[in-house]
Scaffold this active site. Structure first.
Site, PDB file in Angstrom:
ATOM      1  N   LYS A  52     -72.838  31.216  15.676  1.00 12.86           N
ATOM      2  CA  LYS A  52     -72.506  31.410  14.259  1.00 12.86           C
ATOM      3  C   LYS A  52     -72.963  30.160  13.516  1.00 12.86           C
ATOM      4  O   LYS A  52     -72.280  29.136  13.514  1.00 12.86           O
ATOM      5  CB  LYS A  52     -70.996  31.646  14.138  1.00 12.86           C
ATOM      6  CG  LYS A  52     -70.384  31.356  12.796  1.00 12.86           C
ATOM      7  CD  LYS A  52     -70.769  32.363  11.740  1.00 12.86           C
ATOM      8  CE  LYS A  52     -70.195  31.936  10.410  1.00 12.86           C
ATOM      9  NZ  LYS A  52     -70.997  30.862   9.768  1.00 12.86           N
ATOM     10  N   GLU A  69     -66.121  18.966  18.175  1.00 14.32           N
ATOM     11  CA  GLU A  69     -66.797  17.730  17.724  1.00 14.32           C
ATOM     12  C   GLU A  69     -66.577  17.698  16.222  1.00 14.32           C
ATOM     13  O   GLU A  69     -67.195  18.458  15.480  1.00 14.32           O
ATOM     14  CB  GLU A  69     -68.281  17.817  18.097  1.00 14.32           C
ATOM     15  CG  GLU A  69     -68.912  16.466  18.365  1.00 14.32           C
ATOM     16  CD  GLU A  69     -69.549  15.856  17.145  1.00 14.32           C
ATOM     17  OE1 GLU A  69     -68.792  15.552  16.188  1.00 14.32           O
ATOM     18  OE2 GLU A  69     -70.775  15.689  17.152  1.00 14.32           O
ATOM     19  N   CYS A 108     -72.034  13.464  11.105  1.00 15.13           N
ATOM     20  CA  CYS A 108     -70.643  13.253  11.528  1.00 15.13           C
ATOM     21  C   CYS A 108     -70.395  11.811  11.965  1.00 15.13           C
ATOM     22  O   CYS A 108     -69.300  11.304  11.808  1.00 15.13           O
ATOM     23  CB  CYS A 108     -70.223  14.271  12.572  1.00 15.13           C
ATOM     24  SG  CYS A 108     -71.371  14.397  13.924  1.00 15.13           S
ATOM     25  N   GLU A 128     -63.017  11.141   5.280  1.00 11.86           N
ATOM     26  CA  GLU A 128     -64.428  11.405   5.528  1.00 11.86           C
ATOM     27  C   GLU A 128     -65.044  11.980   4.255  1.00 11.86           C
ATOM     28  O   GLU A 128     -64.621  13.031   3.762  1.00 11.86           O
ATOM     29  CB  GLU A 128     -64.598  12.406   6.675  1.00 11.86           C
ATOM     30  CG  GLU A 128     -66.061  12.661   6.975  1.00 11.86           C
ATOM     31  CD  GLU A 128     -66.298  13.612   8.137  1.00 11.86           C
ATOM     32  OE1 GLU A 128     -65.634  14.661   8.198  1.00 11.86           O
ATOM     33  OE2 GLU A 128     -67.164  13.300   8.972  1.00 11.86           O
TER      34      GLU A 128
HETATM   35  P1  ADP Z   1     -67.502  22.850   5.676  1.00  8.31           P
HETATM   36  O1  ADP Z   1     -66.022  22.916   5.395  1.00  8.31           O
HETATM   37  O2  ADP Z   1     -68.080  21.582   5.279  1.00  8.31           O
HETATM   38  O3  ADP Z   1     -68.284  24.048   5.227  1.00  8.31           O
HETATM   39  P2  ADP Z   1     -66.879  23.687   8.311  1.00  8.31           P
HETATM   40  O4  ADP Z   1     -66.402  22.773   9.348  1.00  8.31           O
HETATM   41  O5  ADP Z   1     -65.873  24.574   7.670  1.00  8.31           O
HETATM   42  O6  ADP Z   1     -67.645  22.843   7.257  1.00  8.31           O
HETATM   43  O7  ADP Z   1     -68.056  24.601   8.870  1.00  8.31           O
HETATM   44  C1  ADP Z   1     -68.579  24.533  10.171  1.00  8.31           C
HETATM   45  C2  ADP Z   1     -68.774  25.925  10.713  1.00  8.31           C
HETATM   46  O8  ADP Z   1     -67.494  26.548  10.846  1.00  8.31           O
HETATM   47  C3  ADP Z   1     -69.603  26.855   9.836  1.00  8.31           C
HETATM   48  O9  ADP Z   1     -70.444  27.645  10.672  1.00  8.31           O
HETATM   49  C4  ADP Z   1     -68.563  27.718   9.175  1.00  8.31           C
HETATM   50  O10 ADP Z   1     -69.062  28.988   8.823  1.00  8.31           O
HETATM   51  C5  ADP Z   1     -67.541  27.844  10.278  1.00  8.31           C
HETATM   52  N1  ADP Z   1     -66.182  28.178   9.841  1.00  8.31           N
HETATM   53  C6  ADP Z   1     -65.604  27.934   8.644  1.00  8.31           C
HETATM   54  N2  ADP Z   1     -64.323  28.372   8.632  1.00  8.31           N
HETATM   55  C7  ADP Z   1     -64.080  28.916   9.850  1.00  8.31           C
HETATM   56  C8  ADP Z   1     -62.939  29.515  10.478  1.00  8.31           C
HETATM   57  N3  ADP Z   1     -61.797  29.661   9.843  1.00  8.31           N
HETATM   58  N4  ADP Z   1     -63.063  29.930  11.754  1.00  8.31           N
HETATM   59  C9  ADP Z   1     -64.220  29.770  12.421  1.00  8.31           C
HETATM   60  N5  ADP Z   1     -65.324  29.217  11.893  1.00  8.31           N
HETATM   61  C10 ADP Z   1     -65.265  28.786  10.630  1.00  8.31           C
END
Ligand code: ADP
Length: 486
Positions: free
Chosen positions: A184, A259, A293, A390
């Site tokens: 994903k 991570e 990161c 961060e």
């Molecule tokens: P940001 O908040 O900066 O967009 P995230 O850590 O939320 O960064 O995003 C990292 C990944 O996690 C992306 O692929 C995002 O689509 C996915 N993601 C966001 N929310 C969820 C969730 N609740 N469960 C699983 N994956 C998620």
């Protein structure tokens, strides 16, 4: 030249498909704010189909001879390398990073992952053990050994800052171990993962071993994290999303590696070679517009060189050329989207109102408001948000220190523990600081040095588990103990 897909599709069981309900999300060029195309907005039923395809493919893939798995991994590396210009342009367009960052750091990093783990695929081994069990039927002997088996179906959930290399950091060890993967990618930056899917098919990876689900994290990412037929989630991203994934994973107690975020200290000692340390500290934060990161977002500078270093950092920041990622002259691109730029400029405004001095940058620019000028913030104190949170943007907070004890305490005064760097010409300082700073990685006289052979990951709230290196392979394997009376 680049031909980005206008209506991209996802990969499920070897087929390129739309979301079952036809939903899409738009993907933008972050520099201009223009729509480049659409990606499918997957729902839980698409996730079910991808997990089922992965489950079906996983057993046969794990049973494929290691040398054949290695051959395919090496071929994937060759194909990424052969298409490096196109992949770099795609990343520059979709993510915003300067071409040179993609061309010379990110995409070669992805190639390195597949090559390193091609070798590891042929080096999976268990142990023989002599137990002390006294049960011993007449005339029989006891033998025991362990075998290493693939974890199974892995959901790889990756962020938008360095999409292709972070994807490769999950896929390469997972495939080497015999796992099947549902990837994903982040909704803002899915195009390189989709192109990678085509290259992986071309390399001959059997259908279903690699699947790509696109769309919103809160929908399809969450469906993967809670899915009962997913054996492991390998996540890179924010600490908040990491927590949500951990919660969602409880149902079937799937393995989780996280991570997460960081607030990595950069310690510049009075005896540092400043010709190395000043550009090094600047690069540690401004590379990829600070969307890294391990970005060195807190600098601690010895009082004897503080003024010189702050001046040098401000001059370096002021000299960086901002522009569209596809312009070869660009040294720093935009942030990934307007929301992120808004967030970063909020941190800068907060620092200003708390009394910090913005000695370089601090502006938000560009047609879509996505550029932040490289920013150096001085006069900060340990309690300020700019030192604690961060930011994930090109913003460096600089503080002064007087001695080793003080700087160790300052460096460790964070909920995060992902990485750190120490700049010194003294062997004693290098050893003492690297052993006392709490972080998953400590660099000495360098920063952000990644390699497929070097484990990377965090302590404290920066997460657990390691990407890269032998340890990453181990995390896609389970140990089975066999104890036999023979
Ligand atoms: P940001 O908040 O900066 O967009 P995230 O850590 O939320 O960064 O995003 C990292 C990944 O996690 C992306 O692929 C995002 O689509 C996915 N993601 C966001 N929310 C969820 C969730 N609740 N469960 C699983 N994956 C998620």
């Amino acid at each position: 030249m680049l031909d980005a897909p206008k209506a991209a599709r996802m990969l499920i069981g070897g087929q390129w498909v739309d979301a079952a309900d036809g939903a899409v999300v738009e993907t933008l060029d972050p520099a201009s704010g223009k729509i480049i195309g659409t990606i499918p907005d997957a729902s839980a039923s698409d996730v079910d189909a991808a997990v089922a395809a992965a489950r079906k493919a996983q057993g046969p893939w794990a049973a494929t001879p290691p040398a054949e798995r290695a051959r395919i991994l090496w071929k994937i590396a060759d194909l990424i390398e052969a298409n490096i210009d196109e992949l770099s342009e795609l990343e520059a367009l979709d993510q915003g990073k300067p071409l040179y960052v993609a061309r010379w750091a990110e995409i070669p990093g992805a190639v390195g992952q597949f090559r390193f783990f091609a070798g590891q695929a042929m080096a999976i081994e268990g142990q023989t053990i002599t137990p002390s069990i006294t049960y011993q039927p007449q005339g029989k002997e006891m033998r025991a050994w362990t075998v290493r088996e693939a974890v199974g179906v892995v959901a790889a959930i990756v962020p938008w800052n360095s999409p292709l290399v972070l994807t490769a950091m999950k896929l390469a060890p997972a495939f080497a171990a015999g796992c099947a993967v549902v990837l994903k990618p982040a909704e803002d930056t899915s195009l390189s993962a989709i192109r990678l899917g085509e290259l992986i098919q071309e390399a001959g990876l059997p259908d279903g071993v690699f699947n790509v689900i696109t769309g919103r994290g809160a929908i399809s990412g969450a469906a993967l994290a809670s899915h009962h037929d997913v054996d492991k989630v390998a996540f890179t991203g924010s600490t908040a999303t990491g927590r949500a994934i951990l919660d969602a994973s409880k149902g079937n107690l799937k393995r989780v590696s996280l991570e997460l975020g960081g607030k990595s200290p950069v310690v510049i000692m009075g005896d540092a070679d400043l010709n190395l340390a000043i550009p090094g500290a600047a690069n540690a934060i401004f590379f990829n517009a600070g969307q890294v990161c391990v970005a060195g977002s807190r600098s601690y500078v010895h009082a004897s060189v503080y003024d010189q270093v702050v001046e040098g950092l401000a001059a370096y920041a002021g000299g960086l050329k901002l522009g569209h990622g596809l312009d070869p002259a660009t040294q720093m691109g935009p942030l990934v989207n307007a929301r992120q730029a808004e967030r970063v400029s909020g941190f800068i405004a907060g620092a200003r109102s708390e009394g910090a001095a913005i000695v370089a940058g601090g502006e938000r620019l560009g047609p879509a408001g996505t550029f932040i000028t490289p920013t150096v913030v001085a006069n900060v104190t340990a309690s300020m948000e700019i030192v604690r949170e961060e930011v994930f943007g090109p913003v460096l907070a600089v503080q002064k220190f007087d001695d080793v004890e003080e700087v160790v305490a300052m460096a460790n005064d964070s909920v995060y523990g992902l990485a750190a760097s120490v700049w010194t010409e003294s062997l004693s300082h290098a050893h003492r600081l690297s052993s006392r700073i709490k972080a998953g990685t400590v660099w000495i006289n360098c920063h952000s040095m990644y390699d497929a052979s070097l484990p990377i990951g965090g302590v404290k709230q920066s997460g657990y588990g390691r990407d890269s290196g032998r340890e990453a392979l181990e995390s896609y394997l389970e140990t089975k103990t066999i104890c036999a009376v023979v």
